[in-house]
Write a protein that holds these residues in place. Structure first.
Motif, short mmCIF file in Angstrom:
data_model
loop_
_atom_site.label_atom_id
_atom_site.label_comp_id
_atom_site.label_asym_id
_atom_site.label_seq_id
_atom_site.Cartn_x
_atom_site.Cartn_y
_atom_site.Cartn_z
N THR A 50 48.68 -10.69 2.37
CA THR A 50 47.95 -9.88 1.40
C THR A 50 47.88 -10.61 0.05
OG1 THR A 50 48.39 -7.75 2.43
CG2 THR A 50 48.06 -7.73 0.05
N GLY B 18 49.87 -3.00 4.38
CA GLY B 18 49.94 -3.86 5.56
C GLY B 18 49.59 -5.31 5.26
N ASN C 95 45.40 -7.84 3.40
CA ASN C 95 44.54 -7.11 2.48
C ASN C 95 44.21 -7.97 1.27
OD1 ASN C 95 44.62 -4.14 3.57
ND2 ASN C 95 46.75 -4.83 3.60
N GLY D 221 46.59 0.28 5.40
CA GLY D 221 46.70 -0.50 6.63
C GLY D 221 46.47 -1.99 6.42
N ASP D 222 45.74 -2.61 7.33
CA ASP D 222 45.55 -4.06 7.35
C ASP D 222 44.09 -4.44 7.08
OD1 ASP D 222 48.22 -4.18 8.27
OD2 ASP D 222 47.56 -4.05 10.37
N ARG D 223 43.92 -5.62 6.50
CA ARG D 223 42.61 -6.27 6.37
C ARG D 223 41.59 -5.45 5.57
NH1 ARG D 223 44.44 -6.44 11.29
NH2 ARG D 223 43.02 -4.76 11.89
N ASN D 224 42.06 -4.70 4.62
CA ASN D 224 41.15 -3.99 3.73
C ASN D 224 40.75 -4.89 2.56
OD1 ASN D 224 41.24 -1.10 4.81
ND2 ASN D 224 43.42 -1.59 4.59
N SER E 15 42.49 0.67 8.29
CA SER E 15 42.35 -0.79 8.31
C SER E 15 40.88 -1.20 8.34
CB SER E 15 43.05 -1.36 9.55
OG SER E 15 44.44 -1.10 9.50
N ASP E 16 40.63 -2.41 7.86
CA ASP E 16 39.30 -3.03 7.93
C ASP E 16 38.26 -2.27 7.12
OD1 ASP E 16 39.91 -5.23 9.89
OD2 ASP E 16 40.42 -3.51 11.13
N ASN E 17 38.68 -1.65 6.03
CA ASN E 17 37.74 -0.94 5.17
C ASN E 17 37.20 -1.85 4.07
OD1 ASN E 17 38.00 1.93 6.21
ND2 ASN E 17 40.15 1.45 5.78
N ASP F 218 39.16 3.86 9.68
CA ASP F 218 39.02 2.42 9.82
C ASP F 218 37.55 2.02 9.72
OD1 ASP F 218 41.77 2.31 10.38
OD2 ASP F 218 41.43 2.45 12.55
#
Length: 262
Positions: free
Chosen positions: A38, A53, A56, A83-86, A109-111, A127
């Protein structure tokens, strides 16, 4: 520690993976936990009981994990989970929850969260959503997976936005928007099925046909909500994916408290 800029202030009690990078003049509070990969941008403040997560990206000048903007909040220990990968762009504000629910604001995640977005207390953001510039989600709002909310739109507290729905630019979202639909305007109106979004996400022709039939039952026949629900229930057949979409629609209607936009 080489990834933390020397001007950043990171509380010794904070738990950061060794691969987290922190930009100049950022501030990380004592109850913050941040996962691998992150990146925290310059002048970003992450405080409160915030758990983040992996992978990010927080751009500069964000306020993450501050106390809820709720006058009934008396300092109870509440949380923010991300979460992850936002991707969270400039000047966004994400607040912790309140004692009125479970005490946690949840971001999936993934937003893709664009500049100046506000995510208030007790929000549940799914998500792969897109919140365009200036979107404001009031307290207790629910946003389903893959939903898109257009820029400068305001979402009233307790409103639910269904999965794969799309909200147009500068909308006044004061009632629930069913999954798979497009709504816009002030006052808001339900316009159509989100055909472009469904096709991009590889919905089958049978699924799209069933969703169009659900739209007709709800919005084109002038019938009561109870009759529309019965008609949607009767659409079940042998296609498991279509039946899943029917379950999603009927479950969404049953869960709402603000009433469907109609």
């Amino acid at each position: 520690m080489s990834l933390i800029h020397p001007t950043a202030i990171v509380d010794p009690a904070a738990v950061l993976d060794a691969t987290v990078s922190v930009g100049p003049y950022a501030v990380i509070g004592p109850h913050v936990r941040i996962g691998a990969g992150t990146r925290v941008g310059p002048h970003c403040v992450i405080e409160g009981r915030t758990t983040i997560g992996r992978d990010n990206v927080f751009y500069q000048f964000g306020s993450i994990g501050a106390m809820p903007q709720d006058m009934s909040h008396k300092g109870e220990l509440t949380e923010l989970h991300i979460g992850d990968r936002n991707t969270i762009r400039e000047f966004c504000t994400l607040n912790t929850g309140t004692h009125k629910e479970e005490g946690i604001t949840r971001v999936g995640s993934d937003n893709w969260i664009m500049a100046y977005v506000h995510v208030a207390h007790d929000v549940r953001l799914g998500d792969r959503t897109v919140l365009a510039n200036g979107v404001t989600l009031a307290g207790h709002v629910r946003v389903g997976d893959w939903a898109v909310v257009g820029g400068l739109s305001g979402v009233h507290q307790f409103v639910h936005i269904g999965a794969h729905a799309m909200i147009g630019f500068q909308a006044h979202v004061s009632q629930d928007v069913p999954p798979y639909m497009v709504a816009e305007g002030n006052p808001m109106a339900l316009r159509a099925v989100n055909l472009t979004g469904l096709k991009r996400r590889d919905f089958t022709p049978a699924q799209i046909a069933a969703i169009r039939d659900m739209h007709k039952a709800l919005y084109r026949k002038g019938q009561t909500l109870e009759l529309a629900k019965a008609e949607i229930e009767a659409m079940r057949g042998d296609d498991a994916r279509v039946n899943g979409d029917i379950d999603a629609m009927l479950g969404f209607i049953a869960s709402g408290t603000r009433g469907l936009v109609r």
